[in-house]
Design an enzyme around this catalytic site. Structure first.
Site, PDB file in Angstrom:
ATOM      1  N   ASN A   9       1.490   4.608 -11.350  1.00  0.00           N
ATOM      2  CA  ASN A   9       2.318   5.011 -10.217  1.00  0.00           C
ATOM      3  C   ASN A   9       2.895   6.370 -10.576  1.00  0.00           C
ATOM      4  O   ASN A   9       3.844   6.459 -11.349  1.00  0.00           O
ATOM      5  CB  ASN A   9       3.433   3.983  -9.962  1.00  0.00           C
ATOM      6  N   LYS A  11       4.490   8.287  -8.733  1.00  0.00           N
ATOM      7  CA  LYS A  11       5.713   8.587  -7.972  1.00  0.00           C
ATOM      8  C   LYS A  11       5.596  10.010  -7.399  1.00  0.00           C
ATOM      9  O   LYS A  11       4.492  10.428  -7.056  1.00  0.00           O
ATOM     10  CB  LYS A  11       6.940   8.379  -8.853  1.00  0.00           C
ATOM     11  N   HIS A  91       8.317  -1.289  -3.584  1.00  0.00           N
ATOM     12  CA  HIS A  91       8.790  -0.712  -4.854  1.00  0.00           C
ATOM     13  C   HIS A  91      10.314  -0.598  -4.820  1.00  0.00           C
ATOM     14  O   HIS A  91      10.896  -0.292  -3.778  1.00  0.00           O
ATOM     15  CB  HIS A  91       8.146   0.660  -5.091  1.00  0.00           C
ATOM     16  N   GLU A  93      12.259   1.607  -5.747  1.00  0.00           N
ATOM     17  CA  GLU A  93      12.788   2.897  -5.267  1.00  0.00           C
ATOM     18  C   GLU A  93      12.764   2.957  -3.747  1.00  0.00           C
ATOM     19  O   GLU A  93      13.646   3.535  -3.124  1.00  0.00           O
ATOM     20  CB  GLU A  93      11.983   4.045  -5.900  1.00  0.00           C
ATOM     21  N   GLU A 163       8.479  -6.033 -11.365  1.00  0.00           N
ATOM     22  CA  GLU A 163       9.089  -4.872 -12.004  1.00  0.00           C
ATOM     23  C   GLU A 163      10.606  -5.057 -12.050  1.00  0.00           C
ATOM     24  O   GLU A 163      11.288  -4.780 -11.060  1.00  0.00           O
ATOM     25  CB  GLU A 163       8.782  -3.596 -11.218  1.00  0.00           C
ATOM     26  N   GLY A 169      11.807   3.202 -15.615  1.00  0.00           N
ATOM     27  CA  GLY A 169      12.204   4.566 -15.949  1.00  0.00           C
ATOM     28  C   GLY A 169      13.354   4.649 -16.939  1.00  0.00           C
ATOM     29  O   GLY A 169      13.930   5.716 -17.142  1.00  0.00           O
TER      30      GLY A 169
END
Ligand code: 13P
Length: 251
Positions: A9, A11, A91, A93, A163, A169
């Site tokens: 990913n 991003k 996700h 985010e 996740e 991160g």
């Protein structure tokens, strides 16, 4: 036997030039691709650069609508037209920064499956939720709401990515025991919605600071069927190393 799936990913990193450079330096053997599904989820502008290089290509988002006055949105059909096979949904985010709800994520999952593509459907708890004993409750809501209306045949085309938000991160990875425990919960939730037989066939990836140093032990867990990888997927060498770890789990 579930085929492992390792997905990058990226991003909001890399434009088309850097994507092309990555492809030049990222060479997979046919034997690796036979054993492991490899996917790169990239920004929209990179997708056509990535398609056609032996690995699967994923978009990081899509609309839940087919067409219309929706400035800035991209439909599943448009993504399919450029050769995308997978689309990320849910996700953390997108949930936390863009306010995506379980209902919207569900609509996207259904739209993606209707088009014959594969959603990589992300779920996971925050640290606060975990520490207040709500892990199972949070996963149950996300799984149940996100998969609403998806039939038996559909669930086999869904990849779930567990996740934990606190591991994304941050450099903090779930221990192999924590990750395996959560994967068992997710598989049980899928079994409750469908059946044990179907749940046993659904691939569940782990995501959250997966890197070459911890991939072997995570991918060695019985219910971890691959990884969804951010930071460690940005360099061809480290991403390839994760693929090799997954290959090593296949007899
Ligand atoms: P990191 O691997 O950078 O923690 O990101 C994980 C992730 O969010 C993949 O979707």
């Amino acid at each position: 036997m579930r085929k492992p799936i390792i997905a990058a990913n990226w991003k909001m990193n890399k434009g088309p030039k850097e994507a092309a450079e990555f492809v030049t330096n990222f060479k997979l053997d046919a034997s690796e691709l036979e054993k492991v599904d490899v996917v790169i989820a990239a920004p929209f502008v990179d997708l056509s650069v990535l398609v056609g290089n032996g690995f699967g290509v994923a978009a990081q988002n899509c609309s839940d609508q087919d067409s219309g006055a929706l400035t800035g949105e991209t439909s599943v059909a448009m993504l399919k037209e450029v050769g995308v096979e997978y689309i990320l949904t849910g996700h953390s985010e997108r949930r936390s920064i863009f306010g995506e709800t379980d209902a919207l994520i569900n609509a996207k999952n259904c739209k993606i499956l209707d088009a014959g593509l594969t959603p990589i459907f992300c779920i996971g708890e925050t640290l606060e939720e975990r520490e207040s004993g709500k892990l199972e409750e949070v996963l149950k809501t996300q799984v149940t709401e996100g998969l609403k209306g998806i039939c038996n045949e559909g669930i086999l085309n869904v990849v779930i990515a567990y996740e934990p938000v606190w591991a994304i991160g941050t450099g903090v990875t779930a221990s192999k025991e924590q990750a395996q425990e959560a994967h068992v919960i997710v598989r049980r939730l899928v079994a409750e919605l469908y059946s044990t037989e179907l749940a046993a066939q659904v691939r569940i990836q782990y995501g959250g600071s997966m890197k070459p140093a911890n991939a072997d032990e995570l991918l060695g867990q019985a219910d971890i069927d691959g990884g969804l990888v951010g930071g460690a997927s940005l360099e061809p060498e480290s991403f390839h190393s994760l693929i090799k770890s997954a290959v090593a789990t296949v007899a």
